[in-house]
Design a protein around this motif. Structure first.
Motif, PDB file in Angstrom:
ATOM      1  N   ILE A 169       0.833  -1.201   0.000  1.00  0.00           N
ATOM      2  CA  ILE A 169       0.000   0.000   0.000  1.00  0.00           C
ATOM      3  C   ILE A 169       0.871   1.256   0.000  1.00  0.00           C
ATOM      4  N   VAL A 170       1.911   1.258   0.838  1.00  0.00           N
ATOM      5  CA  VAL A 170       2.786   2.429   0.898  1.00  0.00           C
ATOM      6  C   VAL A 170       3.594   2.558  -0.392  1.00  0.00           C
ATOM      7  N   ALA A 171       4.084   1.443  -0.926  1.00  0.00           N
ATOM      8  CA  ALA A 171       4.784   1.506  -2.208  1.00  0.00           C
ATOM      9  C   ALA A 171       3.870   2.082  -3.286  1.00  0.00           C
ATOM     10  N   ASP A 172       2.650   1.591  -3.348  1.00  0.00           N
ATOM     11  CA  ASP A 172       1.707   2.065  -4.359  1.00  0.00           C
ATOM     12  C   ASP A 172       1.405   3.552  -4.174  1.00  0.00           C
ATOM     13  N   ALA A 173       1.284   3.991  -2.924  1.00  0.00           N
ATOM     14  CA  ALA A 173       1.002   5.404  -2.651  1.00  0.00           C
ATOM     15  C   ALA A 173       2.079   6.304  -3.232  1.00  0.00           C
ATOM     16  N   PHE A 174       3.332   5.832  -3.207  1.00  0.00           N
ATOM     17  CA  PHE A 174       4.444   6.635  -3.709  1.00  0.00           C
ATOM     18  C   PHE A 174       4.873   6.216  -5.118  1.00  0.00           C
ATOM     19  N   ARG A 175       4.012   5.447  -5.780  1.00  0.00           N
ATOM     20  CA  ARG A 175       4.198   5.049  -7.184  1.00  0.00           C
ATOM     21  C   ARG A 175       5.460   4.212  -7.383  1.00  0.00           C
ATOM     22  N   VAL A 176       5.737   3.353  -6.415  1.00  0.00           N
ATOM     23  CA  VAL A 176       6.835   2.394  -6.516  1.00  0.00           C
ATOM     24  C   VAL A 176       6.239   1.029  -6.837  1.00  0.00           C
ATOM     25  N   PRO A 177       6.623   0.398  -7.924  1.00  0.00           N
ATOM     26  CA  PRO A 177       6.063  -0.927  -8.268  1.00  0.00           C
ATOM     27  C   PRO A 177       6.311  -1.937  -7.160  1.00  0.00           C
ATOM     28  N   TRP A 178       5.379  -2.890  -7.022  1.00  0.00           N
ATOM     29  CA  TRP A 178       5.467  -3.877  -5.947  1.00  0.00           C
ATOM     30  C   TRP A 178       5.015  -5.244  -6.445  1.00  0.00           C
ATOM     31  N   VAL A 179       5.516  -6.264  -5.779  1.00  0.00           N
ATOM     32  CA  VAL A 179       5.197  -7.647  -6.130  1.00  0.00           C
ATOM     33  C   VAL A 179       4.664  -8.347  -4.882  1.00  0.00           C
ATOM     34  N   PRO A 180       3.440  -8.877  -4.923  1.00  0.00           N
ATOM     35  CA  PRO A 180       2.921  -9.588  -3.748  1.00  0.00           C
ATOM     36  C   PRO A 180       3.442 -11.022  -3.691  1.00  0.00           C
ATOM     37  N   VAL A 181       3.847 -11.441  -2.500  1.00  0.00           N
ATOM     38  CA  VAL A 181       4.278 -12.821  -2.295  1.00  0.00           C
ATOM     39  C   VAL A 181       3.593 -13.371  -1.055  1.00  0.00           C
ATOM     40  N   GLN A 182       3.553 -14.682  -0.970  1.00  0.00           N
ATOM     41  CA  GLN A 182       3.055 -15.351   0.233  1.00  0.00           C
ATOM     42  C   GLN A 182       4.038 -16.436   0.605  1.00  0.00           C
ATOM     43  N   CYS A 183       4.631 -16.304   1.796  1.00  0.00           N
ATOM     44  CA  CYS A 183       5.614 -17.265   2.274  1.00  0.00           C
ATOM     45  C   CYS A 183       5.025 -18.267   3.260  1.00  0.00           C
ATOM     46  N   TYR A 184       3.916 -17.889   3.931  1.00  0.00           N
ATOM     47  CA  TYR A 184       3.322 -18.720   4.972  1.00  0.00           C
ATOM     48  C   TYR A 184       1.800 -18.619   4.912  1.00  0.00           C
ATOM     49  N   GLU A 185       1.147 -19.600   5.519  1.00  0.00           N
ATOM     50  CA  GLU A 185      -0.313 -19.668   5.467  1.00  0.00           C
ATOM     51  C   GLU A 185      -0.992 -18.606   6.320  1.00  0.00           C
ATOM     52  N   HIS A 186      -0.259 -17.961   7.238  1.00  0.00           N
ATOM     53  CA  HIS A 186      -0.927 -16.984   8.101  1.00  0.00           C
ATOM     54  C   HIS A 186      -1.271 -15.681   7.369  1.00  0.00           C
ATOM     55  N   VAL A 187      -0.807 -15.494   6.160  1.00  0.00           N
ATOM     56  CA  VAL A 187      -1.172 -14.298   5.396  1.00  0.00           C
ATOM     57  C   VAL A 187      -2.659 -14.356   5.063  1.00  0.00           C
ATOM     58  N   LEU A 188      -3.397 -13.314   5.427  1.00  0.00           N
ATOM     59  CA  LEU A 188      -4.845 -13.282   5.230  1.00  0.00           C
ATOM     60  C   LEU A 188      -5.158 -12.720   3.842  1.00  0.00           C
ATOM     61  N   GLN A 189      -5.552 -13.595   2.938  1.00  0.00           N
ATOM     62  CA  GLN A 189      -5.808 -13.163   1.570  1.00  0.00           C
ATOM     63  C   GLN A 189      -7.018 -12.231   1.483  1.00  0.00           C
ATOM     64  N   PHE A 190      -7.993 -12.405   2.372  1.00  0.00           N
ATOM     65  CA  PHE A 190      -9.196 -11.565   2.337  1.00  0.00           C
ATOM     66  C   PHE A 190      -8.842 -10.093   2.393  1.00  0.00           C
ATOM     67  N   LYS A 191      -7.949  -9.697   3.299  1.00  0.00           N
ATOM     68  CA  LYS A 191      -7.649  -8.265   3.437  1.00  0.00           C
ATOM     69  C   LYS A 191      -6.885  -7.749   2.224  1.00  0.00           C
ATOM     70  N   TRP A 192      -6.008  -8.582   1.678  1.00  0.00           N
ATOM     71  CA  TRP A 192      -5.317  -8.200   0.450  1.00  0.00           C
ATOM     72  C   TRP A 192      -6.317  -7.990  -0.690  1.00  0.00           C
ATOM     73  N   GLN A 193      -7.224  -8.935  -0.849  1.00  0.00           N
ATOM     74  CA  GLN A 193      -8.228  -8.827  -1.911  1.00  0.00           C
ATOM     75  C   GLN A 193      -9.106  -7.601  -1.712  1.00  0.00           C
ATOM     76  N   ASP A 194      -9.445  -7.322  -0.471  1.00  0.00           N
ATOM     77  CA  ASP A 194     -10.265  -6.166  -0.128  1.00  0.00           C
ATOM     78  C   ASP A 194      -9.598  -4.881  -0.598  1.00  0.00           C
ATOM     79  N   TRP A 195      -8.332  -4.708  -0.217  1.00  0.00           N
ATOM     80  CA  TRP A 195      -7.625  -3.488  -0.638  1.00  0.00           C
ATOM     81  C   TRP A 195      -7.394  -3.466  -2.141  1.00  0.00           C
ATOM     82  N   CYS A 196      -6.949  -4.586  -2.712  1.00  0.00           N
ATOM     83  CA  CYS A 196      -6.669  -4.609  -4.155  1.00  0.00           C
ATOM     84  C   CYS A 196      -7.923  -4.263  -4.960  1.00  0.00           C
TER      85      CYS A 196
END
Length: 302
Positions: A169-196
């Motif tokens: 979110i902060v990278a996007d705010a400052f127009r810096v390209p970003w790549v989403p990754v998931q290393c572990y199952e505890h990452v909550l995809q719902f909140k990512w999908q919500d913001w995206c």
């Protein structure tokens, strides 16, 4: 009105005091009869029931969704999935208010050309990410580090690889390209999908092998206890009432795979960036709601 946010030592959560004390300096105090619910996945059953709740950009996701009654007032939420989950009008789904950092941090950028990686704060205890990033030739951003330093590093970077949503979110705010990754199952995809979805972006994280290297942080006694417990589980001598051991170390097995993945993702071929026009619209809507909060506070409309 008291600022309410998750108190952990985590980049996204720590943005709250910086943003709200700057934009609403005359609104915040220590009167907890009214709570200002800001950045984070906070709209759930853990929020105190008695105080009045003023919501600005928070989201649903963890625990049971909050029971919305007349003690809740919404100016906006993080995204359309939160609005739907909470039974709110979809017009309230603007975006995550961490975007407002772009209004507050305006000093000139000195590009470093760095590719950086920020893990989810929970992931920091599972591996020595600093050492892994060094081997991959990229810069490690510890989400527990100084918030202002992290913001500067993100603004000046060439690319952010991130498991932490607010890294994106902060990278996007400052127009810096970003790549989403998931290393572990505890990452909550719902909140990512919500913001995206609030920024008309897909969420398709690059899956990274989970590194388990927790034993390096344990005392000799705890390391021995973990090894004994793993042996008992393997021999099917186990009770569900016992505290499970941490996962067995696998660094030697997957380290090269993770380093190769970081090197592959270091090109901007896989990067995301929201549409600049949509970001401007979202910013304007957030600033409009900020003015509404100020007016309502002055006129005691809470």
């Amino acid at each position: 009105m008291k600022l309410y946010y998750y108190p952990g030592n985590n980049f996204g959560d720590k943005l709250n005091p910086m943003i709200w004390n700057a934009l609403l300096p005359d609104v915040m105090d220590e009167d907890d009869s009214t709570l200002f619910v800001g950045i984070g996945t906070l709209i759930n059953s853990t929020v105190p029931t008695e105080p009045r709740k003023i919501v600005f950009g928070s989201g649903a996701g963890y625990n049971t969704p909050a029971l919305i009654d007349d003690k809740w007032k919404f100016y906006c939420v993080r995204g359309p999935l939160s609005a739907e989950t909470l039974g709110l009008n979809k017009s309230l789904a603007i975006t995550d208010p961490a975007l407002l950092l772009a209004e507050l941090v305006t000093k000139p950028v000195v590009p470093t050309g760095e590719v950086c990686f920020m893990p989810h704060h929970t992931s920091t205890k599972f591996a020595d990410w600093g050492a892994i990033c060094t081997k991959a030739g990229i810069t490690y951003l510890d989400p527990r580090a100084d918030m202002h330093t992290l913001i500067d590093q993100i603004r000046c970077a060439k690319l952010i690889i991130t498991e932490a949503m607010h890294g994106a979110i902060v990278a996007d705010a400052f127009r810096v390209p970003w790549v989403p990754v998931q290393c572990y199952e505890h990452v909550l995809q719902f909140k990512w999908q919500d913001w995206c979805q609030s920024m008309s972006l897909p969420y398709k994280p690059n899956m990274i092998a989970s590194i388990w290297d927790i034993d390096r942080t344990l005392s000799p006694r705890d390391r021995l206890a973990a090894q004994v417990k793993r042996g008992l589980k393997t021999a099917n001598i186990w009770s569900d009432n016992w505290t499970p051991p941490p996962p067995a170390p696998n660094l030697r097995k997957v380290e090269d795979e993770v380093i190769a993945a970081f090197r592959r993702l270091s090109s901007q071929e896989h990067a995301y960036l929201s549409d600049a026009r949509l970001q401007q619209i979202a910013m304007a809507r957030l600033l409009e709601q900020i003015e509404r909060v100020k007016t309502d506070h002055t006129k005691a409309r809470y």
